[in-house]
Design a protein around this motif. Structure first.
Motif, short mmCIF file in Angstrom:
data_model
loop_
_atom_site.label_atom_id
_atom_site.label_comp_id
_atom_site.label_asym_id
_atom_site.label_seq_id
_atom_site.Cartn_x
_atom_site.Cartn_y
_atom_site.Cartn_z
N GLY A 11 0.80 -1.23 0.00
CA GLY A 11 0.00 0.00 0.00
C GLY A 11 0.83 1.27 0.00
O GLY A 11 1.90 1.32 -0.59
N GLY A 12 0.35 2.27 0.74
CA GLY A 12 0.94 3.61 0.71
C GLY A 12 2.33 3.70 1.30
O GLY A 12 3.13 4.56 0.92
N GLY A 13 2.65 2.82 2.27
CA GLY A 13 4.02 2.75 2.76
C GLY A 13 4.39 3.73 3.85
O GLY A 13 5.57 4.10 3.97
N THR A 14 3.46 4.16 4.70
CA THR A 14 3.87 5.07 5.79
C THR A 14 4.73 4.33 6.81
O THR A 14 5.62 4.92 7.43
CB THR A 14 2.66 5.71 6.50
N ASN A 15 4.48 3.03 6.99
CA ASN A 15 5.37 2.28 7.90
C ASN A 15 6.75 2.11 7.29
O ASN A 15 7.77 2.16 7.98
CB ASN A 15 4.76 0.92 8.23
N LEU A 16 6.81 1.92 5.97
CA LEU A 16 8.10 1.90 5.29
C LEU A 16 8.82 3.21 5.51
O LEU A 16 10.00 3.25 5.84
CB LEU A 16 7.90 1.67 3.78
N ALA A 79 5.22 -4.65 5.96
CA ALA A 79 4.67 -3.38 6.41
C ALA A 79 3.48 -3.05 5.53
O ALA A 79 3.59 -2.29 4.56
CB ALA A 79 5.74 -2.30 6.34
N GLY A 80 2.34 -3.66 5.83
CA GLY A 80 1.17 -3.49 4.98
C GLY A 80 1.26 -4.35 3.73
O GLY A 80 0.92 -3.95 2.63
N ILE A 100 3.78 -6.13 11.04
CA ILE A 100 3.09 -5.22 11.96
C ILE A 100 1.61 -5.28 11.67
O ILE A 100 1.18 -5.30 10.51
CB ILE A 100 3.60 -3.77 11.88
N HIS A 101 0.82 -5.37 12.76
CA HIS A 101 -0.63 -5.47 12.62
C HIS A 101 -1.26 -4.40 13.51
O HIS A 101 -0.85 -4.23 14.66
CB HIS A 101 -1.11 -6.88 13.02
N PRO A 102 -2.31 -3.73 13.02
CA PRO A 102 -2.88 -2.61 13.77
C PRO A 102 -3.94 -3.01 14.78
O PRO A 102 -5.02 -2.41 14.88
CB PRO A 102 -3.51 -1.74 12.66
N LEU A 168 -1.93 4.08 13.91
CA LEU A 168 -0.83 4.20 12.94
C LEU A 168 0.33 5.01 13.51
O LEU A 168 1.49 4.68 13.28
CB LEU A 168 -1.34 4.83 11.64
N GLU A 171 2.21 2.64 15.50
CA GLU A 171 2.93 1.70 14.61
C GLU A 171 4.25 2.30 14.13
O GLU A 171 5.29 1.64 14.09
CB GLU A 171 2.07 1.36 13.39
#
Ligand code: GRF
Length: 211
Positions: A11-16, A79-80, A100-102, A168, A171
């Motif tokens: 997805g969008g990759g904010t965790n990345l 990460a997603g 990672i899980h929310p 998030l 996270e």
């Protein structure tokens, strides 16, 4: 030695982005590769802007293709990433592949539990606390041993979007902290980190201090 991290994202990759931004701090790891099952994943744009090698998988179920994409990574971070990791890859990366899980697994996890569905289920359950979980990846979605969790309060009037945003933010602190700690320890089997030292603050993005 700085550990090479491969990040898998759909997805969008904010965790990345959080992993990339935190990598320079302590030097325990660097994001060396980004892998996706989707050519249009926002995460790929983030990687390219940082001159990080990207791979788009033709067949995420093909263990050989995924192993080739992972290369010599020391740690794989989901990460997603919305695809099941083939069993031969799970075996090859035992104790070196995390997700990672929310939510606070094992609650609100498993096949189909991703994105806003997770937070809608938490709200529908009436739970007063949710959170984020980092766990080892095994052959099933969201089932591997938990490494670390951090609580997030549910507030009156929360919508799934509002709760998702609050989780998030945690996270983005939890995942880099765990990645750095595993690298610092040299990726021994079965690490379990507990909130310690800094108690959970009233704020929404606590100072994470997991031991
Ligand atoms: C995060 O909520 C993560 O917990 C879940 O998928 C979402 C990915 O968001 N596995 P992003 O792509 O990192 O912004």
């Amino acid at each position: 030695m700085t550990a090479a991290v491969a990040v898998l994202a759909s997805g969008g990759g904010t965790n990345l982005q959080a992993l990339m931004d935190a990598a320079g701090a302590g030097g325990e790891y660097r994001v060396a590769r980004v892998i996706s099952n989707r050519a249009d994943a926002g995460a790929l744009g983030r990687a390219r802007r940082a001159a990080i090698t990207v791979t788009v998988l033709r067949n995420p179920a093909d263990p050989a293709e995924l192993l080739a994409a992972l290369g010599d990574a020391d740690l794989a971070v989901l990460a997603g990433y919305l695809k099941l990791v083939p069993a031969p890859v799970v075996a090859r990366f035992r104790w070196r592949m995390i997700n990672i899980h929310p939510a606070l697994l094992p609650a609100f996890g498993g096949s189909g539990m991703y994105g806003l569905r997770v937070h809608a289920a938490v709200l529908a359950s009436g739970a007063s606390v949710t959170g984020a979980t980092v766990h080892y990846v095994d052959e099933a979605f969201d089932r591997g041993p938990v490494i670390a969790q951090w609580p997030v309060p549910v507030r009156a009037g929360d919508t799934p979007d509002a709760l998702a945003g609050r989780v998030l933010a945690v996270e983005h602190r939890l995942l880099p902290t765990v990645a750095a700690e595993l690298a610092r320890r040299g990726f021994p089997p079965g690490v379990r980190l507990h909130p310690g030292g800094t108690a959970f603050t009233a704020g929404e993005t606590p100072a994470l201090d997991l031991r």
